[in-house]
Scaffold this active site. Structure first.
Site, PDB file in Angstrom:
ATOM      1  N   ASP A  37       0.969  -1.207  -0.056  1.00  0.00           N
ATOM      2  CA  ASP A  37       0.083   0.042  -0.011  1.00  0.00           C
ATOM      3  C   ASP A  37       0.802   1.344   0.095  1.00  0.00           C
ATOM      4  O   ASP A  37       2.143   1.234   0.576  1.00  0.00           O
ATOM      5  CB  ASP A  37      -0.949   0.153   1.395  1.00  0.00           C
ATOM      6  CG  ASP A  37      -1.993   0.721   1.113  1.00  0.00           C
ATOM      7  OD1 ASP A  37      -3.198   0.314   1.087  1.00  0.00           O
ATOM      8  OD2 ASP A  37      -2.129   2.001   0.800  1.00  0.00           O
ATOM      9  N   ASP A  63       3.168   2.594  -4.620  1.00  0.00           N
ATOM     10  CA  ASP A  63       2.045   2.566  -5.605  1.00  0.00           C
ATOM     11  C   ASP A  63       2.285   1.734  -6.546  1.00  0.00           C
ATOM     12  O   ASP A  63       3.237   1.097  -6.953  1.00  0.00           O
ATOM     13  CB  ASP A  63       2.119   4.135  -6.150  1.00  0.00           C
ATOM     14  CG  ASP A  63       1.148   4.620  -6.919  1.00  0.00           C
ATOM     15  OD1 ASP A  63       0.508   3.657  -7.710  1.00  0.00           O
ATOM     16  OD2 ASP A  63       0.648   5.866  -6.781  1.00  0.00           O
ATOM     17  N   ASN A  90      -6.250  -5.614  -5.274  1.00  0.00           N
ATOM     18  CA  ASN A  90      -7.284  -4.880  -4.697  1.00  0.00           C
ATOM     19  C   ASN A  90      -7.117  -3.508  -4.800  1.00  0.00           C
ATOM     20  O   ASN A  90      -8.075  -2.690  -4.695  1.00  0.00           O
ATOM     21  CB  ASN A  90      -7.447  -5.418  -3.037  1.00  0.00           C
ATOM     22  CG  ASN A  90      -8.132  -4.509  -2.471  1.00  0.00           C
ATOM     23  OD1 ASN A  90      -9.465  -4.339  -2.287  1.00  0.00           O
ATOM     24  ND2 ASN A  90      -7.564  -3.661  -1.575  1.00  0.00           N
ATOM     25  N   TYR A 160     -13.332   4.477 -14.706  1.00  0.00           N
ATOM     26  CA  TYR A 160     -13.321   3.240 -13.574  1.00  0.00           C
ATOM     27  C   TYR A 160     -14.154   2.128 -14.342  1.00  0.00           C
ATOM     28  O   TYR A 160     -13.577   0.902 -13.901  1.00  0.00           O
ATOM     29  CB  TYR A 160     -13.943   3.923 -12.338  1.00  0.00           C
ATOM     30  CG  TYR A 160     -14.163   2.936 -11.250  1.00  0.00           C
ATOM     31  CD1 TYR A 160     -12.786   2.713 -10.433  1.00  0.00           C
ATOM     32  CD2 TYR A 160     -15.321   2.437 -10.580  1.00  0.00           C
ATOM     33  CE1 TYR A 160     -13.090   1.852  -9.209  1.00  0.00           C
ATOM     34  CE2 TYR A 160     -15.249   1.590  -9.907  1.00  0.00           C
ATOM     35  CZ  TYR A 160     -14.339   1.207  -9.025  1.00  0.00           C
ATOM     36  OH  TYR A 160     -14.339   0.405  -7.825  1.00  0.00           O
ATOM     37  N   LYS A 164     -12.245  -1.444 -14.689  1.00  0.00           N
ATOM     38  CA  LYS A 164     -12.612  -2.674 -13.749  1.00  0.00           C
ATOM     39  C   LYS A 164     -13.193  -3.736 -14.814  1.00  0.00           C
ATOM     40  O   LYS A 164     -12.871  -4.751 -14.776  1.00  0.00           O
ATOM     41  CB  LYS A 164     -13.926  -2.230 -12.835  1.00  0.00           C
ATOM     42  CG  LYS A 164     -13.334  -1.283 -11.961  1.00  0.00           C
ATOM     43  CD  LYS A 164     -12.112  -1.885 -10.861  1.00  0.00           C
ATOM     44  CE  LYS A 164     -11.958  -1.261  -9.581  1.00  0.00           C
ATOM     45  NZ  LYS A 164     -10.847  -1.899  -8.906  1.00  0.00           N
TER      46      LYS A 164
END
Ligand SMILES: NC(=O)c1ccc[n+]([C@@H]2O[C@H](COP(=O)([O-])OP(=O)(O)OC[C@H]3O[C@@H](n4cnc5c(N)ncnc54)[C@H](O)[C@@H]3O)[C@@H](O)[C@H]2O)c1
Length: 253
Positions: A37, A63, A90, A160, A164
């Site tokens: 993270d 990142d 994730n 987005y 996805k």
């Protein structure tokens, strides 16, 4: 013996919310965890909580868009644990992360790059980093966290939804390529999932039962896919029925 004892899981975006719950779920079941993270402070807390469960945790502050760092951390993890068995891609989010939600016609090119790079290319970098060692050992599970935005769209998040949906395409095509090496690749498309201790009731995608999901709903699904050996190339929708067709409306007699 615990379910994943001796296994190693790498979870991106593991500092908070869904990613943290997934990382802790692996740890509770005996796996060592690589906590990846860019939020160093919160990631350190996750690492401490994992170590308190009696397994090892490796901190990977970066990142997911930083390909070089990702490859370096994966090399360190393979050196330390001998392997990465599970990768959960994730880390992600919409342009809301940078306060740039807008209608697509007005979206800035830099925002498009940010959203595609974070959600899709980041997952590609992490996957390419772990694959050689998975192929060599003929074992691996890759689980991509997509979104129901990929399936039914979402206002102000065209980039987005596209990223996805790209993850689902990546899941299917990669599953074909790596099946012969005993590697399963699947994705999960959550609906509205609570974050930061709040329920998801204020969110757009509530389930048929009127409530949202929890990070545990997603973590349980991740564990199931990590355990399974005969599901690959699948996208599992975890949304309380939110994306069911219009037939859900009560028929008037
Ligand atoms: N919460 C929902 O309702 C929902 C629904 C569908 C899909 N999702 C997806 O599930 C995933 C997790 O969602 P969440 O609600 O827990 O998100 P969140 O924003 O609460 O947490 C995301 C975590 O990822 C980290 N992160 C973000 N970008 C990163 C990057 N580029 N590199 C490294 N770390 C990064 C953040 O620091 C944070 O710890 C995301 O991919 C999101 O798009 C969430």
């Amino acid at each position: 013996m615990k379910l994943f004892e001796g296994r190693t899981a790498m979870v991106t975006g593991a500092a908070k919310n869904m990613g943290k719950e997934i990382a802790l779920a692996f740890a509770r079941n005996g796996a060592n965890v690589i906590v990846c993270d860019y939020n160093e402070e919160a990631a350190r807390e996750t690492v401490e909580e994992i170590r308190a469960l009696g397994v090892e945790a490796m901190l990977a502050v970066c990142d997911v868009r930083d390909r070089e760092k990702i490859f370096a951390y994966v090399a360190e993890a393979v050196e330390r644990f001998g392997k990465v068995d599970f990768l959960v891609n994730n880390a992600g989010g919409s342009a809301g992360l940078v306060q740039k939600l807008t209608r697509f016609v007005e979206a800035e090119p830099s925002t498009l790059d940010f959203v595609i790079d974070t959600n899709l290319k980041g997952a590609m970098h992490c996957t390419q980093a772990v694959l050689p060692s998975m192929i060599a050992r003929r074992y691996g599970k890759i689980i991509n966290i997509s979104s129901i935005a990929a399936i039914c769209g979402l206002y102000d998040r065209v980039d987005y939804a596209a990223a996805k949906a790209g993850l689902i395409g990546m899941t299917k095509a990669l599953a074909m390529e790596v099946g012969e090496f005993n590697i399963c690749v699947n994705s999960i498309s959550p609906g509205a999932i609570a974050r930061n201790g709040k329920t998801a009731e204020h969110m757009t995608f509530l389930g048929e039962n009127g409530h949202g999901g929890t990070p545990k709903d997603i973590a349980d699904t991740v564990l199931f896919l990590a355990y399974q050996d005969y599901i690959t190339g699948e996208n599992i929708v975890v949304d309380g029925g939110r994306t069911l067709g219009p037939g859900h409306q009560k028929i008037k007699k």
